[in-house]
Design a protein around this motif. Sequence first.
Motif, PDB file in Angstrom:
ATOM      1  N   GLU A  84       0.784  -1.214  -0.218  1.00 10.97           N
ATOM      2  CA  GLU A  84      -0.253   0.063   0.271  1.00 10.97           C
ATOM      3  C   GLU A  84       1.334   0.775   0.038  1.00 10.97           C
ATOM      4  O   GLU A  84       1.585   1.353   0.936  1.00 10.97           O
ATOM      5  CB  GLU A  84      -0.754   0.090   1.492  1.00 10.97           C
ATOM      6  N   PHE A  85       0.638   1.899  -1.142  1.00 13.32           N
ATOM      7  CA  PHE A  85       1.657   3.113  -1.182  1.00 13.32           C
ATOM      8  C   PHE A  85       0.504   4.546  -1.678  1.00 13.32           C
ATOM      9  O   PHE A  85      -0.164   4.550  -2.153  1.00 13.32           O
ATOM     10  CB  PHE A  85       2.940   2.344  -1.235  1.00 13.32           C
ATOM     11  N   GLU A  86       1.457   6.167  -1.133  1.00 13.77           N
ATOM     12  CA  GLU A  86       0.779   5.970  -1.464  1.00 13.77           C
ATOM     13  C   GLU A  86       1.933   7.470  -2.606  1.00 13.77           C
ATOM     14  O   GLU A  86       2.735   7.800  -2.154  1.00 13.77           O
ATOM     15  CB  GLU A  86       0.505   7.567  -0.488  1.00 13.77           C
ATOM     16  N   ALA A  87       1.596   7.845  -3.900  1.00 13.04           N
ATOM     17  CA  ALA A  87       2.612   8.455  -4.681  1.00 13.04           C
ATOM     18  C   ALA A  87       1.804  10.002  -4.636  1.00 13.04           C
ATOM     19  O   ALA A  87       0.725  10.675  -4.769  1.00 13.04           O
ATOM     20  CB  ALA A  87       2.677   7.989  -5.841  1.00 13.04           C
ATOM     21  N   PHE A  90       3.354  15.814  -9.166  1.00 16.45           N
ATOM     22  CA  PHE A  90       2.204  15.926 -10.346  1.00 16.45           C
ATOM     23  C   PHE A  90       2.753  15.723 -12.028  1.00 16.45           C
ATOM     24  O   PHE A  90       3.235  15.056 -12.075  1.00 16.45           O
ATOM     25  CB  PHE A  90       2.860  17.665 -10.398  1.00 16.45           C
ATOM     26  N   VAL A  91       1.592  15.928 -12.591  1.00 20.48           N
ATOM     27  CA  VAL A  91       1.426  15.328 -13.757  1.00 20.48           C
ATOM     28  C   VAL A  91       2.106  16.778 -15.129  1.00 20.48           C
ATOM     29  O   VAL A  91       2.131  18.210 -15.029  1.00 20.48           O
ATOM     30  CB  VAL A  91      -0.214  15.661 -14.386  1.00 20.48           C
ATOM     31  N   VAL A  92       2.765  15.591 -15.883  1.00 22.11           N
ATOM     32  CA  VAL A  92       3.998  16.561 -16.385  1.00 22.11           C
ATOM     33  C   VAL A  92       3.331  17.775 -17.574  1.00 22.11           C
ATOM     34  O   VAL A  92       3.983  18.854 -17.471  1.00 22.11           O
ATOM     35  CB  VAL A  92       4.824  15.798 -17.377  1.00 22.11           C
ATOM     36  N   ALA A  93       1.909  17.731 -18.195  1.00 24.55           N
ATOM     37  CA  ALA A  93       1.835  17.610 -19.061  1.00 24.55           C
ATOM     38  C   ALA A  93       1.454  19.075 -18.599  1.00 24.55           C
ATOM     39  O   ALA A  93       1.005  20.281 -19.399  1.00 24.55           O
ATOM     40  CB  ALA A  93       1.112  17.171 -19.586  1.00 24.55           C
ATOM     41  N   THR A  94       0.532  18.817 -16.863  1.00 23.38           N
ATOM     42  CA  THR A  94      -1.070  20.069 -16.917  1.00 23.38           C
ATOM     43  C   THR A  94      -0.229  20.927 -15.891  1.00 23.38           C
ATOM     44  O   THR A  94      -0.268  21.766 -15.613  1.00 23.38           O
ATOM     45  CB  THR A  94      -1.668  19.287 -16.595  1.00 23.38           C
ATOM     46  N   GLY A  95       1.524  20.314 -15.037  1.00 21.39           N
ATOM     47  CA  GLY A  95       1.388  21.258 -13.397  1.00 21.39           C
ATOM     48  C   GLY A  95       0.496  20.628 -12.311  1.00 21.39           C
ATOM     49  O   GLY A  95       0.827  20.900 -11.980  1.00 21.39           O
ATOM     50  N   LYS A  96      -0.332  20.302 -12.853  1.00 24.91           N
ATOM     51  CA  LYS A  96      -1.667  19.661 -11.606  1.00 24.91           C
ATOM     52  C   LYS A  96      -1.142  18.786 -10.611  1.00 24.91           C
ATOM     53  O   LYS A  96      -0.192  17.383 -11.023  1.00 24.91           O
ATOM     54  CB  LYS A  96      -2.704  19.141 -12.312  1.00 24.91           C
ATOM     55  N   PRO A  97      -1.411  18.863  -9.745  1.00 25.09           N
ATOM     56  CA  PRO A  97      -0.641  17.658  -8.838  1.00 25.09           C
ATOM     57  C   PRO A  97      -1.219  16.915  -8.879  1.00 25.09           C
ATOM     58  O   PRO A  97      -2.593  16.554  -9.702  1.00 25.09           O
ATOM     59  CB  PRO A  97      -1.293  18.633  -6.920  1.00 25.09           C
ATOM     60  N   TYR A  98      -0.671  15.740  -8.614  1.00 24.55           N
ATOM     61  CA  TYR A  98      -0.588  14.415  -8.232  1.00 24.55           C
ATOM     62  C   TYR A  98      -0.549  13.638  -7.038  1.00 24.55           C
ATOM     63  O   TYR A  98       0.454  13.170  -6.669  1.00 24.55           O
ATOM     64  CB  TYR A  98      -0.570  13.854  -9.841  1.00 24.55           C
ATOM     65  N   ARG A  99      -1.656  13.013  -7.320  1.00 21.96           N
ATOM     66  CA  ARG A  99      -1.536  12.533  -5.398  1.00 21.96           C
ATOM     67  C   ARG A  99      -2.321  11.288  -5.471  1.00 21.96           C
ATOM     68  O   ARG A  99      -3.671  11.533  -6.190  1.00 21.96           O
ATOM     69  CB  ARG A  99      -2.218  13.338  -4.143  1.00 21.96           C
ATOM     70  N   MET A 100      -2.015  10.006  -5.173  1.00 22.78           N
ATOM     71  CA  MET A 100      -2.945   8.555  -5.217  1.00 22.78           C
ATOM     72  C   MET A 100      -2.021   7.587  -4.819  1.00 22.78           C
ATOM     73  O   MET A 100      -1.190   7.223  -4.106  1.00 22.78           O
ATOM     74  CB  MET A 100      -2.555   8.313  -7.051  1.00 22.78           C
ATOM     75  N   ARG A 101      -3.895   6.580  -4.525  1.00 21.54           N
ATOM     76  CA  ARG A 101      -3.376   5.615  -3.509  1.00 21.54           C
ATOM     77  C   ARG A 101      -3.544   4.412  -4.445  1.00 21.54           C
ATOM     78  O   ARG A 101      -4.134   4.196  -5.006  1.00 21.54           O
ATOM     79  CB  ARG A 101      -4.344   5.533  -1.950  1.00 21.54           C
ATOM     80  N   TYR A 102      -2.584   3.847  -3.903  1.00 22.54           N
ATOM     81  CA  TYR A 102      -2.016   2.545  -5.321  1.00 22.54           C
ATOM     82  C   TYR A 102      -2.014   1.027  -3.925  1.00 22.54           C
ATOM     83  O   TYR A 102      -1.731   1.134  -2.372  1.00 22.54           O
ATOM     84  CB  TYR A 102      -0.952   2.586  -6.017  1.00 22.54           C
ATOM     85  N   VAL A 103      -2.718   0.255  -4.049  1.00 23.87           N
ATOM     86  CA  VAL A 103      -2.425  -1.586  -3.604  1.00 23.87           C
ATOM     87  C   VAL A 103      -2.148  -2.335  -4.588  1.00 23.87           C
ATOM     88  O   VAL A 103      -2.544  -2.496  -6.023  1.00 23.87           O
ATOM     89  CB  VAL A 103      -3.979  -1.532  -3.042  1.00 23.87           C
ATOM     90  N   ALA A 104      -1.080  -2.651  -4.496  1.00 31.77           N
ATOM     91  CA  ALA A 104      -0.482  -4.099  -5.162  1.00 31.77           C
ATOM     92  C   ALA A 104       0.030  -5.093  -4.972  1.00 31.77           C
ATOM     93  O   ALA A 104       0.293  -4.768  -3.403  1.00 31.77           O
ATOM     94  CB  ALA A 104       0.536  -3.201  -5.940  1.00 31.77           C
ATOM     95  N   VAL A 105      -0.597  -6.172  -5.440  1.00 34.34           N
ATOM     96  CA  VAL A 105      -0.489  -7.727  -4.860  1.00 34.34           C
ATOM     97  C   VAL A 105       0.870  -7.883  -5.791  1.00 34.34           C
ATOM     98  O   VAL A 105       0.620  -7.894  -6.892  1.00 34.34           O
ATOM     99  CB  VAL A 105      -1.713  -8.559  -4.481  1.00 34.34           C
ATOM    100  N   LEU A 106       1.780  -7.997  -5.233  1.00 33.31           N
ATOM    101  CA  LEU A 106       2.604  -8.505  -5.883  1.00 33.31           C
ATOM    102  C   LEU A 106       3.700 -10.259  -5.527  1.00 33.31           C
ATOM    103  O   LEU A 106       3.394 -11.184  -4.159  1.00 33.31           O
ATOM    104  CB  LEU A 106       3.935  -7.294  -5.031  1.00 33.31           C
ATOM    105  N   THR A 107       3.689 -11.047  -6.669  1.00 31.14           N
ATOM    106  CA  THR A 107       4.230 -11.931  -6.395  1.00 31.14           C
ATOM    107  C   THR A 107       6.238 -12.275  -7.013  1.00 31.14           C
ATOM    108  O   THR A 107       5.679 -11.589  -7.941  1.00 31.14           O
ATOM    109  CB  THR A 107       3.718 -13.588  -7.230  1.00 31.14           C
TER     110      THR A 107
END
Length: 145
Positions: A84-87, A90-107
């Motif tokens: 579980e992580f949060e990135a 910002f979005v390069v093309a727009t300069g808008k902030p980027y904040r996203m939570r992810y859940v990844a299951v890795l084998t």
Amino acid sequence: MTPRELVDHALEMLLAKDMAAFSRLFAEDGVVEFPFAPPGYPPRVEGGAAITAYMSGYPGLLDIREFPEQTVHQSTDPDVVIAEFEAAGFVVATGKPYRMRYVAVLTVRDGRIHHYRDYWNPLAAAEAMGGARELNTAFGGDGGE
């Protein structure tokens, strides 16, 4: 590397914008899946070459500056971890902030990622990228058509 170490290293490579090194963390027959992929977005990327191609343009799309929250859970299977992580950045093309939570299951086997199931919010990503078409096009989809 242990699965936990591999997650930490993968996030370091994303921060360093070293997509070649990030892609090398995957096995040649590795698979990335996006269970919540919206229409037009690739739901699955298979094989080392395809994963490398998919990730190659990432730094030109998103400038991730930090992962302010990170938790890795060991499953009952020693080869499987849930990250579980949060990135944040910002979005390069727009300069808008980027904040996203992810859940990844890795084998992970033999120190490489064999399967990466990525649970992310496509609605939030589309909003940050300027719309669903922009999101799909940026990551190799067909724009939703």
